[in-house]
Design a protein around this motif. Sequence first.
Motif, PDB file in Angstrom:
ATOM      1  N   PRO A 142     -88.403 -11.193 -36.179  1.00  0.00           N
ATOM      2  CA  PRO A 142     -87.801 -10.196 -37.124  1.00  0.00           C
ATOM      3  C   PRO A 142     -88.882  -9.132 -36.868  1.00  0.00           C
ATOM      4  O   PRO A 142     -89.800  -8.665 -35.825  1.00  0.00           O
ATOM      5  CB  PRO A 142     -88.597 -10.876 -38.676  1.00  0.00           C
ATOM      6  CG  PRO A 142     -89.496 -11.766 -37.955  1.00  0.00           C
ATOM      7  CD  PRO A 142     -89.267 -12.279 -37.045  1.00  0.00           C
ATOM      8  N   SER A 143     -88.347  -7.630 -37.116  1.00  0.00           N
ATOM      9  CA  SER A 143     -88.900  -6.087 -37.077  1.00  0.00           C
ATOM     10  C   SER A 143     -89.464  -6.230 -38.790  1.00  0.00           C
ATOM     11  O   SER A 143     -89.460  -7.002 -39.513  1.00  0.00           O
ATOM     12  CB  SER A 143     -87.497  -5.123 -36.778  1.00  0.00           C
ATOM     13  OG  SER A 143     -86.925  -5.501 -35.847  1.00  0.00           O
ATOM     14  N   HIS A 159     -87.290  -8.011 -47.445  1.00  0.00           N
ATOM     15  CA  HIS A 159     -86.757  -8.736 -46.388  1.00  0.00           C
ATOM     16  C   HIS A 159     -85.032  -8.112 -46.647  1.00  0.00           C
ATOM     17  O   HIS A 159     -84.497  -8.557 -47.815  1.00  0.00           O
ATOM     18  CB  HIS A 159     -86.650 -10.038 -45.878  1.00  0.00           C
ATOM     19  CG  HIS A 159     -85.724 -10.050 -44.282  1.00  0.00           C
ATOM     20  ND1 HIS A 159     -84.295 -10.697 -45.292  1.00  0.00           N
ATOM     21  CD2 HIS A 159     -85.815 -10.273 -43.353  1.00  0.00           C
ATOM     22  CE1 HIS A 159     -84.078 -11.173 -43.717  1.00  0.00           C
ATOM     23  NE2 HIS A 159     -84.591 -10.733 -42.556  1.00  0.00           N
ATOM     24  N   GLY A 162     -82.676  -8.498 -41.386  1.00  0.00           N
ATOM     25  CA  GLY A 162     -83.704  -8.528 -39.688  1.00  0.00           C
ATOM     26  C   GLY A 162     -84.663  -7.894 -40.061  1.00  0.00           C
ATOM     27  O   GLY A 162     -86.157  -8.037 -39.447  1.00  0.00           O
ATOM     28  N   ILE A 164     -88.966  -6.618 -42.030  1.00  0.00           N
ATOM     29  CA  ILE A 164     -89.675  -7.342 -42.939  1.00  0.00           C
ATOM     30  C   ILE A 164     -90.010  -5.781 -43.475  1.00  0.00           C
ATOM     31  O   ILE A 164     -90.675  -5.503 -42.751  1.00  0.00           O
ATOM     32  CB  ILE A 164     -89.952  -8.395 -43.000  1.00  0.00           C
ATOM     33  CG1 ILE A 164     -89.901  -9.036 -42.128  1.00  0.00           C
ATOM     34  CG2 ILE A 164     -91.563  -8.240 -43.472  1.00  0.00           C
ATOM     35  CD1 ILE A 164     -90.553 -10.216 -42.133  1.00  0.00           C
ATOM     36  N   SER A 198     -91.164 -14.092 -43.554  1.00  0.00           N
ATOM     37  CA  SER A 198     -90.584 -14.358 -42.549  1.00  0.00           C
ATOM     38  C   SER A 198     -88.824 -15.374 -42.687  1.00  0.00           C
ATOM     39  O   SER A 198     -88.566 -16.513 -42.581  1.00  0.00           O
ATOM     40  CB  SER A 198     -91.312 -14.562 -40.946  1.00  0.00           C
ATOM     41  OG  SER A 198     -92.149 -16.348 -42.038  1.00  0.00           O
ATOM     42  N   TYR A 201     -86.618 -14.019 -43.669  1.00  0.00           N
ATOM     43  CA  TYR A 201     -85.689 -14.026 -42.554  1.00  0.00           C
ATOM     44  C   TYR A 201     -84.681 -15.205 -41.419  1.00  0.00           C
ATOM     45  O   TYR A 201     -84.110 -14.946 -40.949  1.00  0.00           O
ATOM     46  CB  TYR A 201     -86.423 -13.542 -40.929  1.00  0.00           C
ATOM     47  CG  TYR A 201     -85.959 -12.896 -39.787  1.00  0.00           C
ATOM     48  CD1 TYR A 201     -85.719 -11.752 -39.005  1.00  0.00           C
ATOM     49  CD2 TYR A 201     -86.421 -14.333 -38.886  1.00  0.00           C
ATOM     50  CE1 TYR A 201     -84.701 -12.178 -37.832  1.00  0.00           C
ATOM     51  CE2 TYR A 201     -85.874 -13.801 -37.706  1.00  0.00           C
ATOM     52  CZ  TYR A 201     -85.042 -12.912 -37.037  1.00  0.00           C
ATOM     53  OH  TYR A 201     -84.380 -12.985 -35.451  1.00  0.00           O
TER      54      TYR A 201
END
Length: 367
Positions: A142-143, A159, A162, A164, A198, A201
């Motif tokens: 993830p970015s 989120h 993709g 966060i 996460s 994601y």
Amino acid sequence: MKTFHCQFCGHPIFFENVQCLQCGSALAFLPDRLAMAAIEEVQEGDAGLWRPRTRGRKASGLRYRQCHNHTTQNACNFAVPAQDPNELCVSCRLTRVLPDLSVPDNPLRWYRLEVAKRRLFYTLARLGLLNPTPPGGSADGPSFEFLADLPGQPVMTGHAQGVITLNVAEADDAERVRRREQMHEPYRTLLGHFRHESGHYYWDRLIDEGGRTEGFRAVFGDERQDYQQALQAHYARGGSVPEWQEHYVSQYASSHPWEDWAETWAHYLHMVDLLETAASYQTRLRIPGQELEVEEVVNPLETGNPDFDALVEQWVPVTLLVNSLNRSLGQEDAYPFALSPGALDKLRYVHDVICETRVGAPSHPAH
């Protein structure tokens, strides 16, 4: 998180360390080895390159650079393989928006956020959920955007597609405790935020894109119910539903199947990380007055696809020990949860999904 040792002198070192207190060696985390290492600067015409430091052996042929955020901000201890063209390490390059570092408190907030993110990165890499050595200086995972509130523009941690987003105020201990009490939460940490987000994601990656929605709905419920409406109802009723403990790992998990998954995912990451730490200390446990005994905790990140029931058998006594130690120091329980059979079924589902998608992670020693 496992404990590490300086391979030059053998002294214990920790994941965040940048120097060995015993021998004075510079330290760095080597993502391609997923290991901490003592390093030394290479002198033979390779300006700015480092290699693992050895004692009484042939010099290592591995070459690394220090992350740009280490050399300019002293904010990172991940190394960059010499052949990687990116000046940032594989963790730092995931952060695409920084807070305004000219604001006095933000450099420390940013540092704390990156420390927690690197711990998340380690666990995800060990589980085979991201590539710690993506090709061509690219990034995997993830970015992240670390943002601060502005007048009339509060930042919501969350989120989307993709990315966060985390509010940098969460890096202030007092503010995080205030929010935890305001939200009536038993647990709120930076690392917990990273693990929870996460989960969102990886719901996209492993459940939606992975073709597992029907299996997910059978365990967690139908995620197609209106998300915003569900959250509004959750907060309107004071954050709980009757007998939520029988089915969920937390009250917040009861708000919507997506949050149920993310909370359960975070708990699973708590589980494997804490058990890896206990295993690195060769922990043996027997609960006084009970027949519950663990001869030796097994590292779940070094056993391929571990048996879920075996993890739970170790998890319960380890958390009892951790909470007892915390109480002896006058602290609240580090793990203030009790997992019901319903919550364990959901944890088992997360475990099975990860095992199905897991790929081998590098375990080579640094040399």
